[in-house]
Write a protein that holds these residues in place. Structure first.
Motif, PDB file in Angstrom:
ATOM      1  N   PRO A   1      39.232  -7.871 -19.499  1.00  0.00           N
ATOM      2  CA  PRO A   1      40.686  -7.997 -19.537  1.00  0.00           C
ATOM      3  C   PRO A   1      41.125  -9.326 -18.932  1.00  0.00           C
ATOM      4  CG  PRO A   1      40.057  -6.640 -17.701  1.00  0.00           C
ATOM      5  CD  PRO A   1      38.783  -7.006 -18.424  1.00  0.00           C
ATOM      6  N   ASN A   2      42.277  -9.786 -19.352  1.00  0.00           N
ATOM      7  CA  ASN A   2      42.803 -10.970 -18.692  1.00  0.00           C
ATOM      8  C   ASN A   2      43.692 -10.535 -17.532  1.00  0.00           C
ATOM      9  OD1 ASN A   2      45.075 -10.090 -19.971  1.00  0.00           O
ATOM     10  ND2 ASN A   2      45.347 -11.884 -21.257  1.00  0.00           N
ATOM     11  N   ALA A   3      44.139 -11.493 -16.741  1.00  0.00           N
ATOM     12  CA  ALA A   3      44.870 -11.184 -15.510  1.00  0.00           C
ATOM     13  C   ALA A   3      46.190 -10.485 -15.798  1.00  0.00           C
ATOM     14  CB  ALA A   3      45.117 -12.464 -14.729  1.00  0.00           C
ATOM     15  N   ILE A   4      46.842 -10.849 -16.875  1.00  0.00           N
ATOM     16  CA  ILE A   4      48.137 -10.247 -17.188  1.00  0.00           C
ATOM     17  C   ILE A   4      47.973  -8.773 -17.542  1.00  0.00           C
ATOM     18  CG2 ILE A   4      50.081 -10.352 -18.794  1.00  0.00           C
ATOM     19  CD1 ILE A   4      49.610 -13.395 -18.879  1.00  0.00           C
ATOM     20  N   GLU A   5      46.920  -8.442 -18.294  1.00  0.00           N
ATOM     21  CA  GLU A   5      46.690  -7.044 -18.647  1.00  0.00           C
ATOM     22  C   GLU A   5      46.377  -6.200 -17.418  1.00  0.00           C
ATOM     23  OE1 GLU A   5      43.566  -6.978 -21.482  1.00  0.00           O
ATOM     24  OE2 GLU A   5      44.760  -7.890 -23.063  1.00  0.00           O
ATOM     25  N   VAL A   6      45.666  -6.768 -16.465  1.00  0.00           N
ATOM     26  CA  VAL A   6      45.297  -6.011 -15.268  1.00  0.00           C
ATOM     27  C   VAL A   6      46.514  -5.744 -14.396  1.00  0.00           C
ATOM     28  CG1 VAL A   6      43.991  -6.112 -13.122  1.00  0.00           C
ATOM     29  CG2 VAL A   6      42.924  -6.800 -15.248  1.00  0.00           C
ATOM     30  N   LEU A   7      47.320  -6.764 -14.155  1.00  0.00           N
ATOM     31  CA  LEU A   7      48.434  -6.612 -13.222  1.00  0.00           C
ATOM     32  C   LEU A   7      49.635  -5.892 -13.814  1.00  0.00           C
ATOM     33  CD1 LEU A   7      48.381  -9.987 -11.327  1.00  0.00           C
ATOM     34  CD2 LEU A   7      47.736  -7.754 -10.495  1.00  0.00           C
ATOM     35  N   PHE A   8      49.785  -5.924 -15.128  1.00  0.00           N
ATOM     36  CA  PHE A   8      50.956  -5.307 -15.734  1.00  0.00           C
ATOM     37  C   PHE A   8      50.619  -4.019 -16.465  1.00  0.00           C
ATOM     38  CE2 PHE A   8      52.016  -9.790 -15.338  1.00  0.00           C
ATOM     39  CZ  PHE A   8      53.174  -9.683 -14.597  1.00  0.00           C
ATOM     40  N   ASP A   9      49.528  -3.407 -16.100  1.00  0.00           N
ATOM     41  CA  ASP A   9      49.135  -2.141 -16.702  1.00  0.00           C
ATOM     42  C   ASP A   9      50.054  -1.046 -16.176  1.00  0.00           C
ATOM     43  OD1 ASP A   9      47.826  -0.217 -18.070  1.00  0.00           O
ATOM     44  OD2 ASP A   9      45.997  -0.270 -16.877  1.00  0.00           O
ATOM     45  N   GLU A  10      50.711  -0.340 -17.068  1.00  0.00           N
ATOM     46  CA  GLU A  10      51.708   0.655 -16.677  1.00  0.00           C
ATOM     47  C   GLU A  10      51.128   2.052 -16.487  1.00  0.00           C
ATOM     48  OE1 GLU A  10      54.823   0.025 -15.882  1.00  0.00           O
ATOM     49  OE2 GLU A  10      54.505  -2.099 -16.268  1.00  0.00           O
TER      50      GLU A  10
ATOM     51  N   ASP B   1      48.156   3.170   7.773  1.00  0.00           N
ATOM     52  CA  ASP B   1      47.873   3.284   6.345  1.00  0.00           C
ATOM     53  C   ASP B   1      49.113   2.914   5.529  1.00  0.00           C
ATOM     54  OD1 ASP B   1      46.088   3.804   4.287  1.00  0.00           O
ATOM     55  OD2 ASP B   1      46.724   5.892   4.100  1.00  0.00           O
ATOM     56  N   GLY B   2      50.283   3.351   5.983  1.00  0.00           N
ATOM     57  CA  GLY B   2      51.525   2.981   5.301  1.00  0.00           C
ATOM     58  C   GLY B   2      51.795   1.488   5.372  1.00  0.00           C
ATOM     59  N   ILE B   3      51.543   0.889   6.538  1.00  0.00           N
ATOM     60  CA  ILE B   3      51.725  -0.562   6.678  1.00  0.00           C
ATOM     61  C   ILE B   3      50.785  -1.305   5.737  1.00  0.00           C
ATOM     62  CG2 ILE B   3      51.334  -2.498   8.252  1.00  0.00           C
ATOM     63  CD1 ILE B   3      52.454  -0.809  10.472  1.00  0.00           C
ATOM     64  N   ARG B   4      49.541  -0.851   5.661  1.00  0.00           N
ATOM     65  CA  ARG B   4      48.567  -1.496   4.776  1.00  0.00           C
ATOM     66  C   ARG B   4      48.995  -1.378   3.314  1.00  0.00           C
ATOM     67  NH1 ARG B   4      44.265   0.457   1.915  1.00  0.00           N
ATOM     68  NH2 ARG B   4      42.674  -1.062   1.431  1.00  0.00           N
ATOM     69  N   ASN B   5      49.483  -0.212   2.914  1.00  0.00           N
ATOM     70  CA  ASN B   5      49.934  -0.036   1.533  1.00  0.00           C
ATOM     71  C   ASN B   5      51.121  -0.944   1.214  1.00  0.00           C
ATOM     72  OD1 ASN B   5      47.960   1.822   0.963  1.00  0.00           O
ATOM     73  ND2 ASN B   5      49.252   3.592   1.410  1.00  0.00           N
ATOM     74  N   GLU B   6      52.037  -1.116   2.171  1.00  0.00           N
ATOM     75  CA  GLU B   6      53.168  -2.016   1.952  1.00  0.00           C
ATOM     76  C   GLU B   6      52.703  -3.460   1.798  1.00  0.00           C
ATOM     77  OE1 GLU B   6      55.985  -1.534   5.086  1.00  0.00           O
ATOM     78  OE2 GLU B   6      56.416   0.554   4.553  1.00  0.00           O
ATOM     79  N   GLU B   7      51.757  -3.876   2.629  1.00  0.00           N
ATOM     80  CA  GLU B   7      51.234  -5.243   2.532  1.00  0.00           C
ATOM     81  C   GLU B   7      50.543  -5.473   1.191  1.00  0.00           C
ATOM     82  OE1 GLU B   7      51.446  -7.890   4.612  1.00  0.00           O
ATOM     83  OE2 GLU B   7      52.839  -6.707   5.811  1.00  0.00           O
ATOM     84  N   LEU B   8      49.770  -4.497   0.736  1.00  0.00           N
ATOM     85  CA  LEU B   8      49.094  -4.639  -0.554  1.00  0.00           C
ATOM     86  C   LEU B   8      50.096  -4.663  -1.701  1.00  0.00           C
ATOM     87  CD1 LEU B   8      45.992  -2.320  -0.052  1.00  0.00           C
ATOM     88  CD2 LEU B   8      46.068  -4.810  -0.010  1.00  0.00           C
ATOM     89  N   ALA B   9      51.168  -3.883  -1.593  1.00  0.00           N
ATOM     90  CA  ALA B   9      52.197  -3.894  -2.633  1.00  0.00           C
ATOM     91  C   ALA B   9      52.908  -5.247  -2.674  1.00  0.00           C
ATOM     92  CB  ALA B   9      53.203  -2.770  -2.390  1.00  0.00           C
ATOM     93  N   LYS B  10      53.185  -5.824  -1.505  1.00  0.00           N
ATOM     94  CA  LYS B  10      53.801  -7.156  -1.474  1.00  0.00           C
ATOM     95  C   LYS B  10      52.877  -8.199  -2.083  1.00  0.00           C
ATOM     96  CE  LYS B  10      56.564  -6.408   2.673  1.00  0.00           C
ATOM     97  NZ  LYS B  10      56.722  -6.761   4.093  1.00  0.00           N
ATOM     98  N   ARG B  11      51.594  -8.121  -1.754  1.00  0.00           N
ATOM     99  CA  ARG B  11      50.633  -9.079  -2.301  1.00  0.00           C
ATOM    100  C   ARG B  11      50.566  -8.970  -3.822  1.00  0.00           C
ATOM    101  NH1 ARG B  11      44.453  -8.012  -1.788  1.00  0.00           N
ATOM    102  NH2 ARG B  11      45.139  -6.649  -3.443  1.00  0.00           N
ATOM    103  N   ASP B  12      50.534  -7.744  -4.334  1.00  0.00           N
ATOM    104  CA  ASP B  12      50.497  -7.558  -5.781  1.00  0.00           C
ATOM    105  C   ASP B  12      51.764  -8.074  -6.443  1.00  0.00           C
ATOM    106  OD1 ASP B  12      48.010  -6.464  -5.587  1.00  0.00           O
ATOM    107  OD2 ASP B  12      48.673  -4.386  -5.826  1.00  0.00           O
ATOM    108  N   ALA B  13      52.914  -7.871  -5.793  1.00  0.00           N
ATOM    109  CA  ALA B  13      54.169  -8.359  -6.358  1.00  0.00           C
ATOM    110  C   ALA B  13      54.183  -9.886  -6.417  1.00  0.00           C
ATOM    111  CB  ALA B  13      55.347  -7.847  -5.536  1.00  0.00           C
ATOM    112  N   VAL B  14      53.672 -10.533  -5.382  1.00  0.00           N
ATOM    113  CA  VAL B  14      53.609 -11.999  -5.379  1.00  0.00           C
ATOM    114  C   VAL B  14      52.671 -12.482  -6.480  1.00  0.00           C
ATOM    115  CG1 VAL B  14      52.799 -13.979  -4.035  1.00  0.00           C
ATOM    116  CG2 VAL B  14      54.243 -12.262  -2.967  1.00  0.00           C
ATOM    117  N   MET B  15      51.532 -11.803  -6.642  1.00  0.00           N
ATOM    118  CA  MET B  15      50.593 -12.202  -7.691  1.00  0.00           C
ATOM    119  C   MET B  15      51.196 -12.015  -9.077  1.00  0.00           C
ATOM    120  SD  MET B  15      47.079 -10.740  -6.012  1.00  0.00           S
ATOM    121  CE  MET B  15      46.170 -10.751  -7.510  1.00  0.00           C
TER     122      MET B  15
END
Length: 131
Positions: free
Chosen positions: A20-29, A87-101
């Protein structure tokens, strides 16, 4: 004819299409189920660490290890809550990182071209028996 020769004849020109390319991975619904162990690992580890701290306090103060069971329960509950909190803090950080990517990939799709498929014959080397 050797087995590897038959394999190359049959699949030598077959290209991998599951890259897969990067767009397919990150925008998979699709909804991905959260693995069971990742849901309970941090709270469980925090609870075990809390009970271990209570045991250590009893050991250092030269009391029986399991004396004052209420202390073990309280420390375990505090550790469980701390594990859930982190665990909640870690999930928020990962969600922010994914949103930036995702945002960066949306702005710069030319930096993420579709990877070209490789053929089996490019990946596999000829088999030479060693006797």
């Amino acid at each position: 004819m050797y087995l590897y020769q038959q394999f190359f004849r049959a699949f030598g020109n077959y290209k991998f299409t599951m890259i897969p390319n990067a767009i397919e991975v990150l925008f998979d619904e699709r909804e991905r189920p959260v693995p069971f162990l990742s849901q309970i690992f941090n709270p469980l580890f925090g609870g075990i660490l809390g009970v271990s701290c209570a045991i250590f306090v009893n050991f250092v103060s030269k009391k029986p290890i399991l004396s004052g069971i209420q202390k073990h329960i309280i420390f375990g509950a505090v550790g469980l809550g701390a594990g859930k909190f982190f665990d909640g803090i870690r999930n928020e950080e990962l969600a922010k990182r994914d949103a930036v990517m995702r945002h960066y990939i949306q702005l710069h799709p030319e930096d993420f071209p579709m990877p070209e498929g490789k053929k089996y014959k490019e990946l596999l080397t000829p088999w030479v028996p060693v006797r």
